[in-house]
Motif scaffolding. Structure first.
Motif, short mmCIF file in Angstrom:
data_model
loop_
_atom_site.label_atom_id
_atom_site.label_comp_id
_atom_site.label_asym_id
_atom_site.label_seq_id
_atom_site.Cartn_x
_atom_site.Cartn_y
_atom_site.Cartn_z
N GLN A 171 0.83 -1.22 0.00
CA GLN A 171 0.00 0.00 0.00
C GLN A 171 0.86 1.26 0.00
O GLN A 171 0.48 2.27 -0.60
N GLU A 225 -3.50 1.75 -9.88
CA GLU A 225 -4.67 0.91 -9.63
C GLU A 225 -4.30 -0.56 -9.70
O GLU A 225 -4.80 -1.38 -8.92
N VAL A 226 -3.42 -0.88 -10.62
CA VAL A 226 -2.96 -2.27 -10.77
C VAL A 226 -2.21 -2.70 -9.51
O VAL A 226 -2.45 -3.77 -8.95
N LYS A 263 -2.46 -1.40 -6.61
CA LYS A 263 -3.42 -1.40 -5.48
C LYS A 263 -4.10 -2.77 -5.38
O LYS A 263 -4.17 -3.37 -4.31
N ASN A 264 -4.58 -3.26 -6.52
CA ASN A 264 -5.22 -4.58 -6.53
C ASN A 264 -4.21 -5.66 -6.17
O ASN A 264 -4.53 -6.61 -5.45
N VAL A 281 -3.69 -5.87 -2.42
CA VAL A 281 -4.77 -6.59 -1.73
C VAL A 281 -4.52 -8.10 -1.84
O VAL A 281 -4.60 -8.84 -0.85
N LEU A 282 -4.19 -8.54 -3.05
CA LEU A 282 -3.93 -9.97 -3.27
C LEU A 282 -2.70 -10.43 -2.50
O LEU A 282 -2.67 -11.53 -1.95
#
Lengths: 73, 179
Positions: B126, B163-164, B166-167, B170-171
């Protein structure tokens, strides 16, 4: 988190230390610690199977559901 | 070619950005003095001072040493154009130049931190998302100040890449907390 792991209770009953359990199932102390402290977001079925095999218990012996604040993902 | 981790492209980029940052810092420190000197020498008073130096008022320099024979015709024409600019406008160039240099310094610093994170194999985090968003905003400001469309384009692409990541973060967190 509603699902609580009672791993320490079962380990104490079986008189098994964390590092020994980790060595037997192929997990590091830090990974098992994540489970023990309730920080885990997911548990693989294979891991659950290995813990139950070594501690000679049922999955239900390891987990407990307590209604409360849901975990936010 | 390895892109992340030790001895990878990220490692090379982190080192290169560190060197560039030091050079930009030196330029930022020297720029006010150099800029003030250039503006001063383009004024009539500054020119008079230069003439005094040329005609040997200083005992260290002989007449004719500073004839400017090394300046090309283009340089002389550019210098004449610069001298013709009104003084208030010349004075505005100093804060503009400092703003551009300070922005460049900040961009280089953020970029270096990002590549250091990639070098340490901490890609999907993050904090990297926040760094990239910050960097993109700084690049937009830099692109606007320097009228550079390429910089603006890179900033937009960086925002999308955010954005990529960010995802991915999370993963990654889910993967790290899966036993």
């Amino acid at each position: 988190m509603p699902i609580i792991f009672r791993l320490d209770r079962v380990m104490a009953d079986r008189k098994m230390a964390l590092n020994e359990l980790g060595r037997r199932i192929g997990l590091t102390d830090s990974n098992l610690s994540i489970l023990k402290t309730g920080k885990a977001k997911a548990v693989r079925v294979a891991t659950l199977e290995a813990i139950c095999r070594e501690l000679r218990c049922q999955p239900g012996d390891l987990m407990e559901y307590q209604a409360g604040e849901p975990s936010h993902d | 070619m390895r892109y992340f981790g030790p001895k990878s492209l990220s490692s090379v980029m982190a080192k290169a950005l560190k060197v560039l940052w030091v050079l930009a810092l030196l330029a930022t420190i020297l720029a006010p003095f150099a800029g003030t000197a250039v503006i001063y020498f383009s004024t009539p008073q500054g020119e008079a001072f230069l003439e005094k130096v040329k005609t040997g008022a200083s005992s260290c320099i002989k007449p004719g040493d500073l004839d400017g024979a090394d300046l090309s015709a283009k340089d002389k024409a550019d210098w004449a154009k610069f001298k013709a600019v009104p003084l208030p406008l010349k004075l505005l160039m100093l804060p503009y130049g400092m703003a551009v240099l300070l922005l460049l310094l900040t961009v280089l610093s953020r970029a270096r931190r990002l590549f250091e994170s990639f070098r340490d194999d901490r890609v999907f985090r993050q904090e990297n998302v926040a760094l990239m968003k910050n960097l993109a905003k700084l690049l937009i400001a830099y692109g606007v100040l320097t009228f550079s469309f390429n910089t603006l384009l890179i900033a937009v692409i960086l925002l999308m890449a955010c954005e990529v990541i960010k995802n991915g973060a999370v993963l990654q967190e889910e993967h790290d907390l899966t036993v």
